[in-house]
Scaffold this motif. Structure first.
Motif, PDB file in Angstrom:
ATOM      1  N   MET A   1      -5.421 -35.907 -57.209  1.00 17.19           N
ATOM      2  CA  MET A   1      -4.103 -36.534 -57.986  1.00 17.19           C
ATOM      3  C   MET A   1      -3.628 -37.595 -57.093  1.00 17.19           C
ATOM      4  SD  MET A   1      -0.680 -35.057 -59.551  1.00 17.19           S
ATOM      5  CE  MET A   1      -0.062 -34.499 -58.296  1.00 17.19           C
ATOM      6  N   VAL A   2      -3.401 -38.913 -57.583  1.00 16.96           N
ATOM      7  CA  VAL A   2      -2.862 -40.056 -56.997  1.00 16.96           C
ATOM      8  C   VAL A   2      -1.229 -39.862 -57.010  1.00 16.96           C
ATOM      9  CG1 VAL A   2      -2.746 -42.185 -56.730  1.00 16.96           C
ATOM     10  CG2 VAL A   2      -4.924 -41.514 -57.287  1.00 16.96           C
ATOM     11  N   ILE A   3      -0.555 -39.750 -56.193  1.00 16.67           N
ATOM     12  CA  ILE A   3       0.988 -39.388 -56.172  1.00 16.67           C
ATOM     13  C   ILE A   3       1.699 -40.775 -55.901  1.00 16.67           C
ATOM     14  CG2 ILE A   3       2.704 -38.241 -55.086  1.00 16.67           C
ATOM     15  CD1 ILE A   3       0.805 -35.988 -54.282  1.00 16.67           C
ATOM     16  N   ALA A   4       1.273 -41.625 -54.972  1.00 13.78           N
ATOM     17  CA  ALA A   4       2.007 -43.027 -54.907  1.00 13.78           C
ATOM     18  C   ALA A   4       1.252 -43.821 -55.543  1.00 13.78           C
ATOM     19  CB  ALA A   4       1.619 -43.165 -53.003  1.00 13.78           C
ATOM     20  N   ALA A   5       2.277 -44.484 -56.519  1.00 15.95           N
ATOM     21  CA  ALA A   5       1.726 -45.640 -57.331  1.00 15.95           C
ATOM     22  C   ALA A   5       1.128 -46.680 -56.820  1.00 15.95           C
ATOM     23  CB  ALA A   5       3.034 -45.874 -58.458  1.00 15.95           C
ATOM     24  N   ASP A   6       0.349 -47.415 -57.414  1.00 19.28           N
ATOM     25  CA  ASP A   6      -0.043 -48.808 -57.144  1.00 19.28           C
ATOM     26  C   ASP A   6       0.790 -49.761 -57.568  1.00 19.28           C
ATOM     27  OD1 ASP A   6      -1.218 -51.185 -56.298  1.00 19.28           O
ATOM     28  OD2 ASP A   6      -3.292 -50.531 -56.986  1.00 19.28           O
ATOM     29  N   VAL A   7       1.668 -50.579 -56.638  1.00 17.18           N
ATOM     30  CA  VAL A   7       2.547 -51.444 -57.306  1.00 17.18           C
ATOM     31  C   VAL A   7       2.130 -52.862 -56.909  1.00 17.18           C
ATOM     32  CG1 VAL A   7       4.269 -49.769 -56.831  1.00 17.18           C
ATOM     33  CG2 VAL A   7       3.906 -51.262 -54.941  1.00 17.18           C
ATOM     34  N   SER A   8       0.679 -53.074 -56.853  1.00 12.69           N
ATOM     35  CA  SER A   8       0.367 -54.519 -56.704  1.00 12.69           C
ATOM     36  C   SER A   8       0.800 -55.557 -57.539  1.00 12.69           C
ATOM     37  CB  SER A   8      -1.067 -54.379 -56.240  1.00 12.69           C
ATOM     38  OG  SER A   8      -1.810 -53.297 -55.436  1.00 12.69           O
ATOM     39  N   ASN A   9       0.973 -55.178 -58.793  1.00 12.52           N
ATOM     40  CA  ASN A   9       1.152 -56.031 -59.865  1.00 12.52           C
ATOM     41  C   ASN A   9       2.568 -56.293 -60.024  1.00 12.52           C
ATOM     42  OD1 ASN A   9       1.876 -53.249 -60.890  1.00 12.52           O
ATOM     43  ND2 ASN A   9       1.227 -53.722 -62.779  1.00 12.52           N
ATOM     44  N   ARG A  10       3.424 -55.851 -59.061  1.00  8.94           N
ATOM     45  CA  ARG A  10       4.920 -56.012 -59.194  1.00  8.94           C
ATOM     46  C   ARG A  10       5.343 -57.129 -58.290  1.00  8.94           C
ATOM     47  NH1 ARG A  10       7.629 -50.219 -58.627  1.00  8.94           N
ATOM     48  NH2 ARG A  10       9.528 -51.333 -58.293  1.00  8.94           N
ATOM     49  N   SER A  11       6.567 -57.955 -58.670  1.00 11.84           N
ATOM     50  CA  SER A  11       6.928 -58.837 -57.960  1.00 11.84           C
ATOM     51  C   SER A  11       7.634 -58.356 -56.523  1.00 11.84           C
ATOM     52  CB  SER A  11       7.849 -59.921 -58.379  1.00 11.84           C
ATOM     53  OG  SER A  11       8.969 -59.296 -58.715  1.00 11.84           O
ATOM     54  N   LEU A  12       7.728 -59.079 -55.393  1.00 14.51           N
ATOM     55  CA  LEU A  12       8.396 -58.587 -54.353  1.00 14.51           C
ATOM     56  C   LEU A  12      10.151 -58.369 -54.794  1.00 14.51           C
ATOM     57  CD1 LEU A  12       7.234 -60.888 -51.210  1.00 14.51           C
ATOM     58  CD2 LEU A  12       7.063 -58.314 -51.608  1.00 14.51           C
ATOM     59  N   ALA A  13      10.659 -59.222 -55.441  1.00 17.39           N
ATOM     60  CA  ALA A  13      11.855 -59.044 -55.855  1.00 17.39           C
ATOM     61  C   ALA A  13      12.346 -57.728 -56.612  1.00 17.39           C
ATOM     62  CB  ALA A  13      12.391 -60.217 -56.783  1.00 17.39           C
ATOM     63  N   ASP A  14      11.356 -57.147 -57.416  1.00 15.91           N
ATOM     64  CA  ASP A  14      11.124 -56.095 -58.000  1.00 15.91           C
ATOM     65  C   ASP A  14      11.100 -55.014 -57.138  1.00 15.91           C
ATOM     66  OD1 ASP A  14      11.530 -54.071 -60.249  1.00 15.91           O
ATOM     67  OD2 ASP A  14       9.294 -54.306 -60.278  1.00 15.91           O
ATOM     68  N   LEU A  15      10.183 -55.001 -56.238  1.00  9.09           N
ATOM     69  CA  LEU A  15       9.946 -53.940 -55.308  1.00  9.09           C
ATOM     70  C   LEU A  15      10.876 -53.589 -54.352  1.00  9.09           C
ATOM     71  CD1 LEU A  15       6.152 -55.120 -54.370  1.00  9.09           C
ATOM     72  CD2 LEU A  15       7.015 -53.019 -55.787  1.00  9.09           C
ATOM     73  N   TYR A  16      11.664 -54.725 -53.738  1.00  9.49           N
ATOM     74  CA  TYR A  16      12.793 -54.627 -52.979  1.00  9.49           C
ATOM     75  C   TYR A  16      14.161 -54.206 -53.693  1.00  9.49           C
ATOM     76  CZ  TYR A  16      10.203 -56.262 -48.799  1.00  9.49           C
ATOM     77  OH  TYR A  16       9.573 -56.393 -47.788  1.00  9.49           O
ATOM     78  N   SER A  17      14.150 -54.349 -55.048  1.00  8.82           N
ATOM     79  CA  SER A  17      15.282 -53.974 -55.711  1.00  8.82           C
ATOM     80  C   SER A  17      15.607 -52.287 -55.675  1.00  8.82           C
ATOM     81  CB  SER A  17      15.426 -54.553 -57.009  1.00  8.82           C
ATOM     82  OG  SER A  17      16.614 -54.045 -57.832  1.00  8.82           O
ATOM     83  N   LEU A  18      16.672 -51.924 -55.609  1.00 12.56           N
ATOM     84  CA  LEU A  18      17.271 -50.437 -55.813  1.00 12.56           C
ATOM     85  C   LEU A  18      18.132 -50.460 -57.046  1.00 12.56           C
ATOM     86  CD1 LEU A  18      18.057 -49.815 -51.983  1.00 12.56           C
ATOM     87  CD2 LEU A  18      15.707 -49.296 -53.181  1.00 12.56           C
ATOM     88  N   ALA A  19      18.071 -51.263 -57.907  1.00 13.32           N
ATOM     89  CA  ALA A  19      18.993 -51.074 -58.937  1.00 13.32           C
ATOM     90  C   ALA A  19      18.649 -49.830 -59.744  1.00 13.32           C
ATOM     91  CB  ALA A  19      18.640 -52.390 -59.959  1.00 13.32           C
ATOM     92  N   GLY A  20      19.680 -49.255 -60.188  1.00 10.41           N
ATOM     93  CA  GLY A  20      19.328 -47.910 -61.204  1.00 10.41           C
ATOM     94  C   GLY A  20      19.240 -46.849 -60.237  1.00 10.41           C
TER      95      GLY A  20
END
Length: 280
Positions: A1-20
């Motif tokens: 089972m893959v636990i850590a998601a592949d986030v390659s399609n997300r922007s850097l701004a989205d990745l660094y955001s801690l909103a929510g």
């Protein structure tokens, strides 16, 4: 089972955001903790400023909320399971489930040769630096698991995790090497639940606590006819990057480690050391 998601399609701004997300910073009322709480809030997290000193927690919280952040002060003695549980329940009631835990609370013991170490100094340092990190983690982590938050726990280690920095620092060095062991153990045990656990290893950081310790160390050394260089900025000018750290140097790395930009990192240590481990 893959636990850590592949986030390659997300922007850097989205990745660094801690909103929510909800973050808890222990020792958040002073020094490095203030900087960490500020950067996590800037990234969008709601921040619980946890400190054994209620007034400092309230002061830091006031600064954050004045800047538009969502924050709350909470009194927490990290060495006390009862205090920790009460604080965590108060945080959940006001801010919601916890996503990020930063175990920043710690003590800098006054340097002493091995044969002058006082039992009470050893016990207090280990209680706060080691048992405190484990205690808060074992209260928060099961809640992360139950809520399926795939959270992050960040422990404050030190460059002393990897070397013996100065004579007389046996107690502090022992405590920080134990913190590293806790990080590795929790990373293995919590990884299957999607919870990441990391160390931050700063070099000497210029804080009010360091300034106080510097003066106490000088006084103690003078009594014994010795001199000390503990935390003397001049002693670090030979480092590749030429200076010791300021609190925000550490806080910026914590914000990265807490974000999804670091989603495939766990069990490892991020050194913020100005190159000290290369040349010393």
């Amino acid at each position: 089972m893959v636990i850590a998601a592949d986030v390659s399609n997300r922007s850097l701004a989205d990745l660094y955001s801690l909103a929510g997300r909800v973050a808890v910073v222990t020792g958040g009322g002073r020094g490095i903790g203030v900087a960490i709480a500020s950067r996590l809030a800037e990234a969008g997290a709601a921040v619980a400023v946890a400190d054994i000193d209620e007034s400092t927690a309230e002061h830091t919280t006031a600064k954050l909320t004045a800047g538009g952040a969502t924050a709350m002060p909470v009194t927490m003695d990290v060495t006390s399971p009862r205090s920790t549980r009460a604080a965590v329940e108060a945080i959940r009631a006001e801010l919601g489930e916890i996503d990020i835990l930063v175990n920043n609370a710690g003590l800098l013991a006054v340097p002493a040769p091995y044969d002058e170490i006082l039992d009470e100094d050893f016990d207090r340092t280990m209680a706060v630096n080691v048992r405190g990190a484990l205690n808060v983690s074992r209260v928060v982590a099961p809640l992360m698991v139950a809520a399926e938050r795939r959270g992050v726990i960040i422990n404050m280690a030190s460059t002393a995790t990897y070397r013996y920095p100065n004579p007389g620092t046996l107690v502090y060095t022992t405590s920080k090497q134990a913190v590293n062991a806790i990080t590795k153990g929790l990373a293995v045990e919590l990884g299957p639940a999607g919870i990441r656990v990391l160390d931050i290893a700063p070099t000497v950081v210029e804080t009010p606590g360091l300034a106080d310790l510097r003066e106490r160390s000088r006084a103690k050394a003078a009594e014994a006819g010795r001199t000390v260089e503990l935390g003397n900025p001049d002693a670090f000018r030979h480092l590749p990057l030429g200076r010791i750290a300021v609190p925000d140097d550490i806080a910026r790395v914590v914000a990265f480690a807490a974000s999804d930009a670091a989603i495939l990192m766990t069990g490892s240590t991020l050194a913020v050391d100005a190159g000290s481990m290369v040349v010393r």
